[in-house]
Design a protein around this motif. Sequence first.
Motif, PDB file in Angstrom:
ATOM      1  N   GLN A  29       0.827  -1.201   0.000  1.00  0.00           N
ATOM      2  CA  GLN A  29       0.000   0.000   0.000  1.00  0.00           C
ATOM      3  C   GLN A  29       0.863   1.253   0.000  1.00  0.00           C
ATOM      4  O   GLN A  29       0.538   2.240  -0.675  1.00  0.00           O
ATOM      5  CB  GLN A  29      -0.925  -0.012   1.211  1.00  0.00           C
ATOM      6  CG  GLN A  29      -2.039   1.020   1.173  1.00  0.00           C
ATOM      7  CD  GLN A  29      -3.041   0.760   0.067  1.00  0.00           C
ATOM      8  OE1 GLN A  29      -3.180  -0.367  -0.388  1.00  0.00           O
ATOM      9  NE2 GLN A  29      -3.736   1.790  -0.361  1.00  0.00           N
ATOM     10  N   VAL A  30       1.973   1.231   0.743  1.00  0.00           N
ATOM     11  CA  VAL A  30       2.889   2.376   0.753  1.00  0.00           C
ATOM     12  C   VAL A  30       3.458   2.603  -0.645  1.00  0.00           C
ATOM     13  O   VAL A  30       3.521   3.745  -1.132  1.00  0.00           O
ATOM     14  CB  VAL A  30       4.019   2.144   1.774  1.00  0.00           C
ATOM     15  CG1 VAL A  30       5.124   3.183   1.612  1.00  0.00           C
ATOM     16  CG2 VAL A  30       3.466   2.196   3.188  1.00  0.00           C
ATOM     17  N   ARG A  31       3.872   1.536  -1.296  1.00  0.00           N
ATOM     18  CA  ARG A  31       4.390   1.667  -2.664  1.00  0.00           C
ATOM     19  C   ARG A  31       3.322   2.202  -3.612  1.00  0.00           C
ATOM     20  O   ARG A  31       3.603   3.042  -4.473  1.00  0.00           O
ATOM     21  CB  ARG A  31       4.901   0.315  -3.169  1.00  0.00           C
ATOM     22  CG  ARG A  31       6.203  -0.142  -2.540  1.00  0.00           C
ATOM     23  CD  ARG A  31       6.808  -1.286  -3.320  1.00  0.00           C
ATOM     24  NE  ARG A  31       7.131  -0.891  -4.691  1.00  0.00           N
ATOM     25  CZ  ARG A  31       7.785  -1.645  -5.547  1.00  0.00           C
ATOM     26  NH1 ARG A  31       8.192  -2.856  -5.174  1.00  0.00           N
ATOM     27  NH2 ARG A  31       8.051  -1.224  -6.761  1.00  0.00           N
ATOM     28  N   ALA A  32       2.099   1.714  -3.449  1.00  0.00           N
ATOM     29  CA  ALA A  32       1.020   2.162  -4.325  1.00  0.00           C
ATOM     30  C   ALA A  32       0.755   3.657  -4.171  1.00  0.00           C
ATOM     31  O   ALA A  32       0.591   4.384  -5.160  1.00  0.00           O
ATOM     32  CB  ALA A  32      -0.245   1.366  -4.031  1.00  0.00           C
ATOM     33  N   VAL A  33       0.735   4.115  -2.932  1.00  0.00           N
ATOM     34  CA  VAL A  33       0.477   5.540  -2.679  1.00  0.00           C
ATOM     35  C   VAL A  33       1.592   6.403  -3.273  1.00  0.00           C
ATOM     36  O   VAL A  33       1.336   7.424  -3.918  1.00  0.00           O
ATOM     37  CB  VAL A  33       0.329   5.794  -1.163  1.00  0.00           C
ATOM     38  CG1 VAL A  33       0.287   7.289  -0.878  1.00  0.00           C
ATOM     39  CG2 VAL A  33      -0.929   5.121  -0.643  1.00  0.00           C
ATOM     40  N   LEU A  34       2.839   5.991  -3.061  1.00  0.00           N
ATOM     41  CA  LEU A  34       3.962   6.770  -3.579  1.00  0.00           C
ATOM     42  C   LEU A  34       4.037   6.737  -5.104  1.00  0.00           C
ATOM     43  O   LEU A  34       4.580   7.648  -5.721  1.00  0.00           O
ATOM     44  CB  LEU A  34       5.277   6.250  -2.987  1.00  0.00           C
ATOM     45  CG  LEU A  34       5.465   6.466  -1.479  1.00  0.00           C
ATOM     46  CD1 LEU A  34       6.771   5.856  -1.013  1.00  0.00           C
ATOM     47  CD2 LEU A  34       5.429   7.956  -1.147  1.00  0.00           C
ATOM     48  N   GLU A  35       3.492   5.692  -5.704  1.00  0.00           N
ATOM     49  CA  GLU A  35       3.488   5.594  -7.164  1.00  0.00           C
ATOM     50  C   GLU A  35       2.230   6.158  -7.788  1.00  0.00           C
ATOM     51  O   GLU A  35       2.035   6.068  -9.002  1.00  0.00           O
ATOM     52  CB  GLU A  35       3.649   4.125  -7.572  1.00  0.00           C
ATOM     53  CG  GLU A  35       5.023   3.553  -7.243  1.00  0.00           C
ATOM     54  CD  GLU A  35       5.093   2.056  -7.457  1.00  0.00           C
ATOM     55  OE1 GLU A  35       4.024   1.455  -7.780  1.00  0.00           O
ATOM     56  OE2 GLU A  35       6.179   1.479  -7.309  1.00  0.00           O
ATOM     57  N   GLY A  36       1.356   6.727  -6.956  1.00  0.00           N
ATOM     58  CA  GLY A  36       0.150   7.362  -7.479  1.00  0.00           C
ATOM     59  C   GLY A  36      -0.974   6.396  -7.782  1.00  0.00           C
ATOM     60  O   GLY A  36      -1.886   6.720  -8.551  1.00  0.00           O
ATOM     61  N   ARG A  37      -0.962   5.201  -7.175  1.00  0.00           N
ATOM     62  CA  ARG A  37      -2.024   4.227  -7.384  1.00  0.00           C
ATOM     63  C   ARG A  37      -2.877   4.114  -6.129  1.00  0.00           C
ATOM     64  O   ARG A  37      -2.470   4.507  -5.047  1.00  0.00           O
ATOM     65  CB  ARG A  37      -1.428   2.853  -7.718  1.00  0.00           C
ATOM     66  CG  ARG A  37      -0.613   2.842  -8.996  1.00  0.00           C
ATOM     67  CD  ARG A  37      -0.093   1.437  -9.320  1.00  0.00           C
ATOM     68  NE  ARG A  37       1.018   1.057  -8.452  1.00  0.00           N
ATOM     69  CZ  ARG A  37       0.954   0.139  -7.520  1.00  0.00           C
ATOM     70  NH1 ARG A  37      -0.202  -0.492  -7.286  1.00  0.00           N
ATOM     71  NH2 ARG A  37       2.012  -0.163  -6.781  1.00  0.00           N
ATOM     72  N   ALA A  38      -4.075   3.556  -6.296  1.00  0.00           N
ATOM     73  CA  ALA A  38      -4.979   3.407  -5.151  1.00  0.00           C
ATOM     74  C   ALA A  38      -4.545   2.267  -4.239  1.00  0.00           C
ATOM     75  O   ALA A  38      -4.609   2.372  -3.017  1.00  0.00           O
ATOM     76  CB  ALA A  38      -6.404   3.170  -5.632  1.00  0.00           C
ATOM     77  N   GLY A  39      -4.080   1.187  -4.814  1.00  0.00           N
ATOM     78  CA  GLY A  39      -3.669   0.045  -4.005  1.00  0.00           C
ATOM     79  C   GLY A  39      -4.843  -0.852  -3.655  1.00  0.00           C
ATOM     80  O   GLY A  39      -6.005  -0.429  -3.674  1.00  0.00           O
TER      81      GLY A  39
END
Length: 315
Positions: A29-39
């Motif tokens: 989820q952290v990676r998704a947020v930093l990459e601009g995705r919802a996760g």
Amino acid sequence: MSALGLVGGAVQWVLIAAGAPLLVGLMRQVRAVLEGRAGAGIGQPWRDLRKLLRKESLTPRGTSEVFRVAPLVLVATSLVVAVVAPFVTTASALNPVADLFAVVALLAMGTATLALAGLDTGTAFGGMGASREMTIIALVEPTLLVAIFALSVPVGSTNLAAIVSSVQHDPARVLSPVSLLAAVALSVVIIAETGRLPVDNPSTHLELTMVHEAMILEYSGRDLALIEWASAMRLSVFLGLLANLFLPWGVAGSLTPLALLGGVVALVVKVGLLGAALAAGEVFLAKLRLFRVPELLAGSFLLALLAVGASFFLA
């Protein structure tokens, strides 16, 4: 063996077994947020495991018992380390097994068994992944031993619980050159051992770059669920060791409900923060070429040796 160790071991078993998939979900989820995705959410790994547990396990033709037993060995070694290591309490449920060499041997046993299972399939990708994994573990395990051994020199014992208790009673040791060098070396080891960037990419789908994933391509259903669960527990165990060996504050030293609750909260917070930091760092890292990985691991081994030397000269 003490009452504190037995209670702590039971709490750690439940906490790591249940919380390890949530840690993986947090990192994704952290990676998704930093990459601009919802996760997909923190609970997605548990949903994936539940789906896999409902499916049938298929065994490739020609494989031996090694292939079938490997997931169980991987889960068993991870759970034993989760019980005996000092994560929530400073006492161990099985004090002799909480020794540095025993814990590293258990973790190496799980990795080696999975590599044998990859070879047992007789496929090109399984053999390639096993070969790469054994190359990495040959450099990782000595570094892991030497880095933690540097912390044991001032204590006079290789027991992990004794090391954690000693650092608790002497907090200034955390900022010593020995601890700083060992912490950097152990951090690199954890990245390599758990298959994170830049050593390996846990989310890759390109066979030629896979290490861990290449060994488990032939697994499915319940067996695959066990491997994914064990991998999550190993990540939690390594991050828990890193947190408590260098920042042991909050680890319970008495058998009171408040102390145990503090130990649980401290472990969850420390491991969660380390996992989030690791996931955030992966966003800005690219995977190293396979032939550059030994250089990285050799550098970490050199730092571990320097930590051992400093532990003798600065004692």
